[in-house]
Design an enzyme around this catalytic site. Structure first.
Site, PDB file in Angstrom:
ATOM      1  N   ARG A  12       0.841  -1.192   0.000  1.00 54.06           N
ATOM      2  CA  ARG A  12       0.000   0.000   0.000  1.00 54.06           C
ATOM      3  C   ARG A  12       0.876   1.242   0.000  1.00 54.06           C
ATOM      4  O   ARG A  12       1.884   1.291   0.684  1.00 54.06           O
ATOM      5  CB  ARG A  12      -0.910   0.011   1.226  1.00 54.06           C
ATOM      6  CG  ARG A  12      -1.988  -1.042   1.155  1.00 54.06           C
ATOM      7  CD  ARG A  12      -2.832  -1.027   2.402  1.00 54.06           C
ATOM      8  NE  ARG A  12      -2.036  -1.306   3.592  1.00 54.06           N
ATOM      9  CZ  ARG A  12      -1.676  -2.518   3.981  1.00 54.06           C
ATOM     10  NH1 ARG A  12      -2.027  -3.561   3.287  1.00 54.06           N
ATOM     11  NH2 ARG A  12      -0.971  -2.697   5.073  1.00 54.06           N
ATOM     12  N   VAL A  69      -6.038  -6.526   7.825  1.00 51.91           N
ATOM     13  CA  VAL A  69      -5.040  -7.084   6.911  1.00 51.91           C
ATOM     14  C   VAL A  69      -4.884  -6.202   5.669  1.00 51.91           C
ATOM     15  O   VAL A  69      -3.775  -5.997   5.185  1.00 51.91           O
ATOM     16  CB  VAL A  69      -5.409  -8.534   6.521  1.00 51.91           C
ATOM     17  CG1 VAL A  69      -4.482  -9.080   5.453  1.00 51.91           C
ATOM     18  CG2 VAL A  69      -5.385  -9.431   7.767  1.00 51.91           C
ATOM     19  N   GLU A  70      -5.979  -5.652   5.180  1.00 53.96           N
ATOM     20  CA  GLU A  70      -5.929  -4.836   3.960  1.00 53.96           C
ATOM     21  C   GLU A  70      -5.275  -3.472   4.174  1.00 53.96           C
ATOM     22  O   GLU A  70      -4.435  -3.061   3.382  1.00 53.96           O
ATOM     23  CB  GLU A  70      -7.341  -4.622   3.403  1.00 53.96           C
ATOM     24  CG  GLU A  70      -7.947  -5.830   2.745  1.00 53.96           C
ATOM     25  CD  GLU A  70      -7.337  -6.147   1.392  1.00 53.96           C
ATOM     26  OE1 GLU A  70      -6.632  -5.307   0.805  1.00 53.96           O
ATOM     27  OE2 GLU A  70      -7.576  -7.257   0.909  1.00 53.96           O
ATOM     28  N   SER A  71      -5.716  -2.747   5.208  1.00 51.10           N
ATOM     29  CA  SER A  71      -5.306  -1.343   5.326  1.00 51.10           C
ATOM     30  C   SER A  71      -4.813  -0.934   6.705  1.00 51.10           C
ATOM     31  O   SER A  71      -4.470   0.231   6.896  1.00 51.10           O
ATOM     32  CB  SER A  71      -6.487  -0.437   4.966  1.00 51.10           C
ATOM     33  OG  SER A  71      -7.484  -0.519   5.984  1.00 51.10           O
ATOM     34  N   TYR A 156      -1.894 -13.870   2.962  1.00 56.62           N
ATOM     35  CA  TYR A 156      -3.099 -13.107   3.247  1.00 56.62           C
ATOM     36  C   TYR A 156      -4.144 -14.006   3.911  1.00 56.62           C
ATOM     37  O   TYR A 156      -4.731 -13.656   4.940  1.00 56.62           O
ATOM     38  CB  TYR A 156      -3.633 -12.517   1.943  1.00 56.62           C
ATOM     39  CG  TYR A 156      -4.864 -11.678   2.082  1.00 56.62           C
ATOM     40  CD1 TYR A 156      -4.770 -10.307   2.266  1.00 56.62           C
ATOM     41  CD2 TYR A 156      -6.133 -12.245   2.002  1.00 56.62           C
ATOM     42  CE1 TYR A 156      -5.907  -9.518   2.377  1.00 56.62           C
ATOM     43  CE2 TYR A 156      -7.265 -11.470   2.115  1.00 56.62           C
ATOM     44  CZ  TYR A 156      -7.154 -10.111   2.294  1.00 56.62           C
ATOM     45  OH  TYR A 156      -8.280  -9.338   2.411  1.00 56.62           O
TER      46      TYR A 156
END
Length: 170
Positions: A12, A69-71, A156
């Site tokens: 990211r 986990v994503e952001s 992930y």
């Protein structure tokens, strides 16, 4: 404002907490960002997930795990693949689930939960397949007839399962 601070381990692009993402032109003006300042606190974002989850028949723990986990709960996170916001919606997914502004926390969470609901139905509650599809896309999961052999996706899935377990979800 809007400068990229670097790329984190999840790929990211980092934007500082007090900065807004660079959206170009007039969109960078604070008065055009009505959600700015809303849901600034981590507790408020978690509470929003808990409030919205029943509407989508998604376990709050699953949505919270995906966001973590994503952001890492960064409202303005942007990935190399152009995934945006808390639940890291790519433009196609945002459009598919009616998200007009992926940096608006409520729209982002609603779109992400709608996608999770769809994935839970499609993969009959299999958390590993849902997580894999959220990361790599349902096409990749279908082509590989399970979790794709991509290191990023396998890691992930492990991270999501560590947070919610592997028991099937409704």
């Amino acid at each position: 404002v809007g400068e990229v601070a670097g790329v984190d381990q999840g790929g990211r692009l980092g934007v500082g907490r007090d900065e807004q993402p660079s959206l170009g032109g007039a969109a960078n003006q604070e008065h055009e960002l009505p959600w700015r300042g809303l849901l600034d606190g981590l507790d408020a974002r978690r509470q929003l997930v808990r409030q919205l989850a029943p509407q989508y028949k998604v376990q709050p723990q699953l949505a919270l795990a995906i966001i973590q986990v994503e952001s890492s709960f960064d409202t303005y996170a942007v990935s190399r693949a152009a995934a945006m916001g808390l639940m890291q919606l790519i433009p196609q997914t945002a459009q598919r689930f009616g998200v007009k502004n992926a940096f608006d926390p409520q729209q982002n969470i609603r779109g992400g939960m709608a996608y999770l609901r769809w994935l839970l139905a499609y993969y009959e509650g299999d958390v590993a397949l849902v997580a894999a599809a959220y990361n790599a896309g349902e096409g990749a999961v279908d082509r590989h007839k399970g979790v794709p052999p991509f290191n990023e996706t396998r890691e992930y899935v492990k991270r999501v399962i560590a947070r919610v377990g592997n028991a099937p979800l409704p």
